[in-house]
Design a protein around this motif. Structure first.
Motif, mmCIF file in Angstrom:
data_model
loop_
_atom_site.group_PDB
_atom_site.id
_atom_site.type_symbol
_atom_site.label_atom_id
_atom_site.label_comp_id
_atom_site.label_asym_id
_atom_site.label_seq_id
_atom_site.Cartn_x
_atom_site.Cartn_y
_atom_site.Cartn_z
ATOM 1 N N LEU A 176 30.406 38.645 33.516
ATOM 2 C CA LEU A 176 31.491 39.235 34.291
ATOM 3 C C LEU A 176 31.076 39.526 35.725
ATOM 4 O O LEU A 176 31.922 39.563 36.613
ATOM 5 C CB LEU A 176 31.972 40.529 33.622
ATOM 6 N N ASN B 155 36.064 38.737 37.951
ATOM 7 C CA ASN B 155 37.252 39.134 37.201
ATOM 8 C C ASN B 155 38.476 38.369 37.690
ATOM 9 O O ASN B 155 38.375 37.463 38.524
ATOM 10 C CB ASN B 155 37.461 40.648 37.280
ATOM 11 N N TYR C 175 38.679 47.349 37.977
ATOM 12 C CA TYR C 175 37.827 47.862 36.900
ATOM 13 C C TYR C 175 37.173 49.208 37.206
ATOM 14 O O TYR C 175 37.001 50.044 36.308
ATOM 15 C CB TYR C 175 36.717 46.850 36.582
ATOM 16 N N SER D 61 43.429 47.151 30.628
ATOM 17 C CA SER D 61 43.556 45.762 31.079
ATOM 18 C C SER D 61 44.675 45.039 30.343
ATOM 19 O O SER D 61 45.397 44.228 30.933
ATOM 20 C CB SER D 61 42.229 45.022 30.878
ATOM 21 N N GLY E 25 40.321 41.986 29.822
ATOM 22 C CA GLY E 25 39.464 42.236 30.974
ATOM 23 C C GLY E 25 38.019 41.866 30.766
ATOM 24 O O GLY E 25 37.163 42.195 31.594
#
Length: 245
Positions: free
Chosen positions: A58, A134, A150, A205, A213
């Motif tokens: 991520l 992301n 986030y 998310s 997410g």
């Protein structure tokens, strides 16, 4: 970039001993309780980013000292600053341990950590020190959108859990004197601090983006090969057509 390169080494060297000393003085020299106060942010900053970088892909750190895409001292960088912030926000013991006090502790620390970690990550993303893969990154929406997707909810939910558990630990150990529950509190505090923020982030998310997410939008080598092959094939066919009589 220079600030982040310096801070990542100065924070563990300077802030961690300072945080330990100040917590130790605040808690009348009880080392076991200090370990409890510091363990949750340190374990959170080791486990979650390590999985997020090297497993889920991520994000990654743009620094020389890395294990895969994760810096091995990250837990102490985050943990030292976070424990100091917790001391500033919640260091003084309350007059009484009520339900409202537990909620207040979580809300205060969660709000502070949400803001400062969003600000830190925003600056780090702008400087290129952190790369976050992301959905806003894939949509080229800029550092503000990437960090806002986030940071507030993840760090805010961790701060809320940390604040509540910090007060609960003080209540059980200092107010009630239940030191037999110390090991249980240590394990529970760390587990809740690891699991609950992720569950809250995933739920947020889903509501916001319709996905958990946890999907990486980084372009891998395997994803690049088909596109490169198509480009090469296109130019090869074009070249062959030009040579046809």
């Amino acid at each position: 970039m220079r600030f982040f390169n310096l801070y990542q080494y100065l924070a563990p060297l300077l802030l961690l001993p300072l945080s330990y000393f100040l917590w130790l003085r605040q808690l009348d020299g009880q080392h076991a309780l200090v370990w409890l106060m510091l363990s949750s942010p340190i374990s959170f900053a080791y486990v979650i980013p390590a999985l997020g970088t090297n497993w889920l892909r991520l994000w990654e750190f743009n620094t020389r000292l890395r294990l895969g895409k994760f810096r091995p001292h990250h837990g102490f960088v985050f943990g030292s600053a976070t424990s100091l912030i917790a001391l500033l926000c919640l260091g003084a013991l309350p007059a009484s341990f009520t339900l409202l006090e537990f909620i207040r502790a979580g809300f205060v620390l969660g709000s502070v950590l949400a803001f400062w970690n969003w600000l830190y990550d925003l600056a780090a993303i702008k400087a290129g020190f952190i790369i976050v893969y992301n959905r806003p990154y894939a949509e080229n929406r800029g550092p503000e959108a990437i960090a806002a997707d986030y940071a507030p909810v993840l760090f805010g939910s961790f701060g809320f859990c940390y604040g509540v558990l910090l007060r609960l630990s003080q209540y059980f150990l200092l107010e009630l004197g239940y030191w037999d529950y110390y090991a249980w509190l240590l394990v529970t505090t760390n587990l809740v601090g690891l699991v609950m923020p992720i569950l809250i982030f995933v739920g947020y998310s889903y509501l916001k983006n319709g996905e958990p997410g946890l999907k990486s939008y980084a372009v891998t080598c395997n994803e690049q090969k088909p596109d490169q092959f198509k480009v090469l094939t296109f130019y090869a066919l074009r070249f062959m057509k030009r040579r046809d009589p």
